[in-house]
Write an enzyme that holds these catalytic residues in place. Sequence first.
Site, short mmCIF file in Angstrom:
data_model
loop_
_atom_site.label_atom_id
_atom_site.label_comp_id
_atom_site.label_asym_id
_atom_site.label_seq_id
_atom_site.Cartn_x
_atom_site.Cartn_y
_atom_site.Cartn_z
N LYS A 1 -0.21 1.05 7.02
CA LYS A 1 -1.31 1.19 7.97
C LYS A 1 -0.76 1.77 9.26
CE LYS A 1 -5.28 -1.21 9.90
NZ LYS A 1 -5.24 -0.42 11.15
N ARG B 1 -18.16 1.64 4.87
CA ARG B 1 -17.21 0.53 4.71
C ARG B 1 -17.29 0.02 3.29
NH1 ARG B 1 -14.35 -1.86 8.52
NH2 ARG B 1 -15.66 -0.95 10.16
N PHE C 1 -4.07 10.97 3.89
CA PHE C 1 -4.13 9.96 2.83
C PHE C 1 -5.37 10.07 1.95
CE2 PHE C 1 -5.09 7.91 6.98
CZ PHE C 1 -6.46 7.79 6.86
N LYS D 1 -7.48 -3.70 4.27
CA LYS D 1 -6.41 -3.64 5.27
C LYS D 1 -5.79 -5.02 5.43
CE LYS D 1 -9.87 -4.09 8.96
NZ LYS D 1 -10.43 -3.46 10.19
#
Length: 592
Positions: free
Chosen positions: A343, A485, A414, A491
């Site tokens: 991250k 989302r 990514f 995460k």
Amino acid sequence: MLVEQLSLPRIHRNKRIATFTLIQISKNRRRFAETNKLRGSGAYQEMATAVVVKKVCEFGAKCYRKNKQHRKDYSHPDQSATDKQRLVHDISVNEDDPPRLTRRASKRKLEEEANRTAPTTSNEVSNSTTTASAKISTLAGGSPKKKTKTSDTNEEKITVNYCTKKKENSSTREKENDKGENSATVTNTPKTIPKTIKYEERREKCEYWEKCYRNSEDHKKQFYHPNDKEDKSGDIKEDGKTPINPLEDGGTVEFNSGYKLTRDGDIYSCTCKGFLSQRKPINERTCKHLKEYLGEEFEKCRQKANHVPKPSGIQSHINVSLLLAHKYDEKVHNPVGWWISEKLDGVRAFWNGRCFYSRLGNAFYAPAWFTKDLPKDMHLDGELFGGRGEFQSTVSIVKTAESPKWKDIKYHVFDSPHMGKEVFEKRMHLIKEYFEDVQPEHAVFVEQTKCKSKEHLEEKMTRILNLGGEGLMIRQPKSVYEASRSKTLLKIKKFYDAEAIVIGHEVGKGSNQHRCGALRCKMACGKEFSVGSGLTNKDRDHPPKIGTIITYKFQELSKGGSPRFPTFLGICIDKTEPKDAEIREVLNEDEV
């Protein structure tokens, strides 16, 4: 015969039941005698140690039952292969055999044997201890445990294999840089950190002049009056090319009012609200403190020179919908088989083939040399990243159009939104092929590693945190790109817990108007900060009193020492003084 008995009166029926029970007792005695004859035979032992396979739980990994009886009767995915099969108790144990040793007794026995034959060297001692521990584990019914670290070679990855041309180019560049550094070390002297310059702010003329009745010291410091000496520093002639008061690169100027001026290359900044509230690029901003110290003419020339016109044909704002992540819950989610990546603590950027855009759709005007290698017919989703712990400098560089400091930024890719109908693995391979063919100079392909177990995920997390990273992102295999989302992207972040003392209450805005918007707190080291997130409506209506010790969590400390993204957790009833968190020491790649 049976029909006749059923048709008889009740007395005869009772006699029939009694005779039936006597027959059953004789049958049970006969079976017991047969089992006694079979005792000790091989067929009986095979039957006694027969393997009974557990039934598979219908809920599988989603099963929430944790009682022992349910775990014994049914098998689950998180159980090992040995737990899925259960052995029937062997009743054919010979009573003459010695009793089975327990773990503690077997350990004591092995220690006694080791003491009898004491080794003479340290190597023999280590060998004996390892063999003893192995024997103990085997006696306990398991294999000797080994602390194994997952090697990178055994991991399944999606990464870019750059060709030899790039290696040759990079090696030649490194040689040139080494030569430049060697020559620089011979000629240049070691750099010294510039000192902070103390500066008295120029006072303005009081508008009331002789009629002024204010005697406060703050008012006298800010304005001058008839009895004071007039400040004639504004009479200095300026040429616009050189500043009135020079400021070295990396130096700071501290005004007596508390504001600070800093210089970072060609970028001058100030800590006053007039400078921070402007929406211009940071190298085009100015304020009264910069004009006073550097000169008004110099500031006008500097603003004109730094002004970069917006590129034609590129919109300053567009509608952007990107994939956003949910939080990872260890109790709910099973990460095995998911793709792991770091991250990155940078600025999220969407590349539409012509320009970078933020999550809110605002344009980032990067130099042409930065975007020349990026695809024109492929949309990319990534992060503008300036390095671990460099979030603040990354934001200032990205917001500055055509800044030469873009060379310190890399675009980490990514995903690709316009290929959203394809599965994640296929999208990654298409991006990988482009990176291997073109090899962009200022873009990086984010490596994806398949998760083997929760321990593997924890190892990756520990490694990233030791390197100063923010956390991990895990992606569900064979998932499509959702412009919202989604639970296909999770995460994982670690937070620090600390205590602080409340020193004030800040008034809220909007829906929190006329009540507490944030708590003004002070750390144990003396640093002040505000925390608003985490407060409930009840906390805002009746906030903690001044002097109360609260607990909060935060992600990391900024360069100035303030906690980033603080969140209120609660009040510490048993604490009288605040305590700061112990920040993890950042290690190098070789030390991890």
